[in-house]
Design a protein around this motif. Structure first.
Motif, PDB file in Angstrom:
ATOM      1  N   GLY A 223       0.821  -1.204   0.000  1.00  0.00           N
ATOM      2  CA  GLY A 223       0.000   0.000   0.000  1.00  0.00           C
ATOM      3  C   GLY A 223       0.855   1.254   0.000  1.00  0.00           C
ATOM      4  N   TYR A 224       1.915   1.229   0.777  1.00  0.00           N
ATOM      5  CA  TYR A 224       2.850   2.363   0.800  1.00  0.00           C
ATOM      6  C   TYR A 224       3.496   2.557  -0.574  1.00  0.00           C
ATOM      7  CZ  TYR A 224       7.408   4.579   1.284  1.00  0.00           C
ATOM      8  OH  TYR A 224       8.514   5.366   1.087  1.00  0.00           O
ATOM      9  N   LEU A 225       3.880   1.462  -1.240  1.00  0.00           N
ATOM     10  CA  LEU A 225       4.492   1.569  -2.567  1.00  0.00           C
ATOM     11  C   LEU A 225       3.530   2.180  -3.581  1.00  0.00           C
ATOM     12  CD1 LEU A 225       6.471  -1.783  -2.965  1.00  0.00           C
ATOM     13  CD2 LEU A 225       7.344   0.478  -2.355  1.00  0.00           C
ATOM     14  N   ILE A 226       2.234   1.850  -3.461  1.00  0.00           N
ATOM     15  CA  ILE A 226       1.250   2.435  -4.374  1.00  0.00           C
ATOM     16  C   ILE A 226       1.174   3.948  -4.176  1.00  0.00           C
ATOM     17  CG2 ILE A 226      -1.221   2.540  -4.935  1.00  0.00           C
ATOM     18  CD1 ILE A 226      -1.343  -0.471  -4.273  1.00  0.00           C
ATOM     19  N   VAL A 227       1.100   4.376  -2.915  1.00  0.00           N
ATOM     20  CA  VAL A 227       1.048   5.811  -2.626  1.00  0.00           C
ATOM     21  C   VAL A 227       2.337   6.498  -3.084  1.00  0.00           C
ATOM     22  CG1 VAL A 227       0.944   7.535  -0.782  1.00  0.00           C
ATOM     23  CG2 VAL A 227      -0.545   5.529  -0.697  1.00  0.00           C
ATOM     24  N   TYR A 228       3.471   5.873  -2.794  1.00  0.00           N
ATOM     25  CA  TYR A 228       4.756   6.445  -3.199  1.00  0.00           C
ATOM     26  C   TYR A 228       4.857   6.537  -4.723  1.00  0.00           C
ATOM     27  CZ  TYR A 228       9.782   6.902  -3.917  1.00  0.00           C
ATOM     28  OH  TYR A 228      11.030   7.332  -4.334  1.00  0.00           O
ATOM     29  N   GLY A 229       4.384   5.503  -5.417  1.00  0.00           N
ATOM     30  CA  GLY A 229       4.423   5.509  -6.875  1.00  0.00           C
ATOM     31  C   GLY A 229       3.606   6.651  -7.463  1.00  0.00           C
ATOM     32  N   PHE A 230       2.431   6.914  -6.890  1.00  0.00           N
ATOM     33  CA  PHE A 230       1.629   8.042  -7.351  1.00  0.00           C
ATOM     34  C   PHE A 230       2.335   9.379  -7.083  1.00  0.00           C
ATOM     35  CE2 PHE A 230      -2.209   5.220  -7.213  1.00  0.00           C
ATOM     36  CZ  PHE A 230      -2.589   5.426  -8.531  1.00  0.00           C
ATOM     37  N   GLN A 231       2.994   9.474  -5.932  1.00  0.00           N
ATOM     38  CA  GLN A 231       3.651  10.730  -5.568  1.00  0.00           C
ATOM     39  C   GLN A 231       4.790  11.077  -6.517  1.00  0.00           C
ATOM     40  OE1 GLN A 231       4.699   9.909  -1.511  1.00  0.00           O
ATOM     41  NE2 GLN A 231       2.761  10.686  -0.682  1.00  0.00           N
ATOM     42  N   VAL A 232       5.537  10.070  -6.972  1.00  0.00           N
ATOM     43  CA  VAL A 232       6.692  10.326  -7.845  1.00  0.00           C
ATOM     44  C   VAL A 232       6.376  10.019  -9.313  1.00  0.00           C
ATOM     45  CG1 VAL A 232       8.316   9.856  -5.960  1.00  0.00           C
ATOM     46  CG2 VAL A 232       7.646   7.991  -7.491  1.00  0.00           C
ATOM     47  N   PHE A 233       5.095   9.765  -9.614  1.00  0.00           N
ATOM     48  CA  PHE A 233       4.643   9.457 -10.978  1.00  0.00           C
ATOM     49  C   PHE A 233       5.343   8.224 -11.556  1.00  0.00           C
ATOM     50  CE2 PHE A 233       2.914  13.621 -10.533  1.00  0.00           C
ATOM     51  CZ  PHE A 233       1.823  13.670 -11.385  1.00  0.00           C
ATOM     52  N   ASP A 234       5.604   7.248 -10.676  1.00  0.00           N
ATOM     53  CA  ASP A 234       6.162   5.967 -11.115  1.00  0.00           C
ATOM     54  C   ASP A 234       5.010   4.966 -11.182  1.00  0.00           C
ATOM     55  OD1 ASP A 234       7.531   3.692 -11.695  1.00  0.00           O
ATOM     56  OD2 ASP A 234       8.976   3.842 -10.041  1.00  0.00           O
ATOM     57  N   PHE A 235       4.249   5.014 -12.265  1.00  0.00           N
ATOM     58  CA  PHE A 235       3.049   4.179 -12.355  1.00  0.00           C
ATOM     59  C   PHE A 235       3.381   2.709 -12.635  1.00  0.00           C
ATOM     60  CE2 PHE A 235       1.526   8.485 -13.347  1.00  0.00           C
ATOM     61  CZ  PHE A 235       0.560   8.600 -12.363  1.00  0.00           C
ATOM     62  N   THR A 236       4.585   2.450 -13.079  1.00  0.00           N
ATOM     63  CA  THR A 236       5.017   1.060 -13.221  1.00  0.00           C
ATOM     64  C   THR A 236       5.116   0.407 -11.844  1.00  0.00           C
ATOM     65  OG1 THR A 236       6.266   1.564 -15.225  1.00  0.00           O
ATOM     66  CG2 THR A 236       6.829  -0.462 -14.081  1.00  0.00           C
ATOM     67  N   LEU A 237       5.622   1.164 -10.864  1.00  0.00           N
ATOM     68  CA  LEU A 237       5.686   0.667  -9.486  1.00  0.00           C
ATOM     69  C   LEU A 237       4.279   0.427  -8.938  1.00  0.00           C
ATOM     70  CD1 LEU A 237       7.352   0.018  -6.951  1.00  0.00           C
ATOM     71  CD2 LEU A 237       7.262   2.459  -6.372  1.00  0.00           C
ATOM     72  N   VAL A 238       3.358   1.324  -9.250  1.00  0.00           N
ATOM     73  CA  VAL A 238       1.968   1.164  -8.805  1.00  0.00           C
ATOM     74  C   VAL A 238       1.379  -0.124  -9.385  1.00  0.00           C
ATOM     75  CG1 VAL A 238      -0.357   2.138  -8.916  1.00  0.00           C
ATOM     76  CG2 VAL A 238       1.609   3.644  -8.547  1.00  0.00           C
ATOM     77  N   MET A 239       1.559  -0.331 -10.688  1.00  0.00           N
ATOM     78  CA  MET A 239       1.025  -1.532 -11.341  1.00  0.00           C
ATOM     79  C   MET A 239       1.670  -2.804 -10.790  1.00  0.00           C
ATOM     80  SD  MET A 239      -1.366  -0.794 -13.398  1.00  0.00           S
ATOM     81  CE  MET A 239      -2.086   0.577 -14.320  1.00  0.00           C
ATOM     82  N   ALA A 240       2.964  -2.733 -10.519  1.00  0.00           N
ATOM     83  CA  ALA A 240       3.667  -3.896  -9.969  1.00  0.00           C
ATOM     84  C   ALA A 240       3.095  -4.278  -8.605  1.00  0.00           C
ATOM     85  CB  ALA A 240       5.162  -3.597  -9.857  1.00  0.00           C
ATOM     86  N   ALA A 241       2.845  -3.279  -7.758  1.00  0.00           N
ATOM     87  CA  ALA A 241       2.273  -3.546  -6.432  1.00  0.00           C
ATOM     88  C   ALA A 241       0.861  -4.116  -6.560  1.00  0.00           C
ATOM     89  CB  ALA A 241       2.265  -2.264  -5.605  1.00  0.00           C
ATOM     90  N   LEU A 242       0.075  -3.571  -7.481  1.00  0.00           N
ATOM     91  CA  LEU A 242      -1.284  -4.066  -7.684  1.00  0.00           C
ATOM     92  C   LEU A 242      -1.289  -5.509  -8.174  1.00  0.00           C
ATOM     93  CD1 LEU A 242      -2.972  -0.936  -9.321  1.00  0.00           C
ATOM     94  CD2 LEU A 242      -3.401  -1.848  -7.044  1.00  0.00           C
ATOM     95  N   ILE A 243      -0.364  -5.847  -9.067  1.00  0.00           N
ATOM     96  CA  ILE A 243      -0.287  -7.218  -9.577  1.00  0.00           C
ATOM     97  C   ILE A 243       0.108  -8.189  -8.464  1.00  0.00           C
ATOM     98  CG2 ILE A 243       1.088  -8.739 -11.074  1.00  0.00           C
ATOM     99  CD1 ILE A 243       1.018  -6.510 -13.166  1.00  0.00           C
ATOM    100  N   LEU A 244       1.038  -7.778  -7.595  1.00  0.00           N
ATOM    101  CA  LEU A 244       1.421  -8.634  -6.467  1.00  0.00           C
ATOM    102  C   LEU A 244       0.237  -8.841  -5.519  1.00  0.00           C
ATOM    103  CD1 LEU A 244       5.016  -7.401  -5.594  1.00  0.00           C
ATOM    104  CD2 LEU A 244       4.364  -9.606  -6.577  1.00  0.00           C
ATOM    105  N   ILE A 245      -0.530  -7.787  -5.281  1.00  0.00           N
ATOM    106  CA  ILE A 245      -1.713  -7.915  -4.433  1.00  0.00           C
ATOM    107  C   ILE A 245      -2.691  -8.914  -5.053  1.00  0.00           C
ATOM    108  CG2 ILE A 245      -3.779  -6.700  -3.609  1.00  0.00           C
ATOM    109  CD1 ILE A 245      -1.981  -4.205  -3.307  1.00  0.00           C
ATOM    110  N   ALA A 246      -2.905  -8.808  -6.367  1.00  0.00           N
ATOM    111  CA  ALA A 246      -3.822  -9.717  -7.051  1.00  0.00           C
ATOM    112  C   ALA A 246      -3.339 -11.167  -6.965  1.00  0.00           C
ATOM    113  CB  ALA A 246      -3.969  -9.300  -8.515  1.00  0.00           C
TER     114      ALA A 246
END
Length: 268
Positions: A223-246
């Motif tokens: 969850g922290y990585l998703i928020v951090y990814g949005f803050q720094v516009f690293d949407f690949t990191l956001v997608m990676a975290a979401l895929i791991l959650i799934a």
């Protein structure tokens, strides 16, 4: 001759079930592969914004780097621990509360409107209050994962207890069984399928609660990585975290399915 015919019919039935499972699995695999393939194609052809939606290749490369250096593993293990703890605590407390409600009709009647109100309330909105009360740490995040599933577990399991055929209890009482013995011998075993169904629902709810808790307070976890990814516009990191959650949510669901199969096999 009849026994042999019945055996052949049973074998044919088993083969049909296996064939159906195989067909379902193939379709599931095709949908999954098709989704990632279409996502990759859409990103490469600029049908979608590659910066915003990333692509499976970029996500794979990022996960390879992050898993190799160990940073993604630590974040994943933290979130997995919090989710499992919230899932187990929420489910067990829900079953315990449902059992207490069944044991006392008066307590049940008093609690009924409050359960309805609590179920209608957005539990996620209680996040800031929970964090202030319990502190910004693992305990608050686990509490978020548990609270979001306690009420629905209580309501579903208690409803299952009430819907058990009352004749079972009457028969047991005619032999001198106490209310506790009726619950242990008839009511609780009859509701094992209901509890397993609740476990399946709680898999998703516990992940939601924990991720929201990490959004609000954590400096670790997916969850922290998703928020951090949005803050720094690293949407690949956001997608990676979401895929791991799934992936881990799917694994938890499969474990619950195995438990369901084991219980059905050993209680029927």
């Amino acid at each position: 001759m009849s026994d042999k015919g019945d055996h052949l019919l049973f074998e044919k039935h088993l083969q049909g079930l296996k064939r159906e499972k195989r067909i379902v699995f193939i379709w599931q695999a095709c949908i999954l592969v098709g989704f990632f393939g279409l996502w990759e194609l859409a990103s490469r052809m600029n049908w979608i914004d590659p910066l915003l939606f990333s692509s499976p290749t970029k996500v794979y490369n990022l996960l390879t780097v992050k898993l190799t250096d160990g940073s993604m593993i630590s974040h994943t293990l933290i979130t997995l621990f919090e989710t499992l703890a919230g899932f187990i605590i929420g489910t067990l407390l829900g079953i315990v509360i449902a059992s207490l409600l069944w044991s006392s009709p008066r307590f049940s009647n008093i609690s009924d409107p409050y359960l309805v109100i609590l179920n209608a309330m957005p539990k996620v909105a209680l996040g800031p209050i929970i964090i202030v009360a319990l502190g910004p740490g693992y305990v608050a995040i686990i509490a978020m994962g548990a609270i979001i599933s306690i009420i629905i577990t209580t309501i579903v399991v208690y409803t299952g207890f009430r819907e058990v055929d009352p004749n079972y209890e009457k028969v047991l009482k005619s032999f001198g069984a106490t209310r506790w013995q009726c619950f242990k011998s008839a009511i609780f075993p009859a509701n094992l399928p209901v509890m397993i169904s609740t476990l399946k629902v709680n898999v998703g709810l516990s992940w939601v609660g924990v991720i929201v808790g990490e959004f609000l307070v954590s400096s670790e976890g997916l969850g922290y990585l998703i928020v951090y990814g949005f803050q720094v516009f690293d949407f690949t990191l956001v997608m990676a975290a979401l895929i791991l959650i799934a992936i881990f949510a799917a694994l938890m669901y499969k474990v619950v399915e195995r438990i369901e199969g084991w219980l059905i096999k050993h209680t029927t």
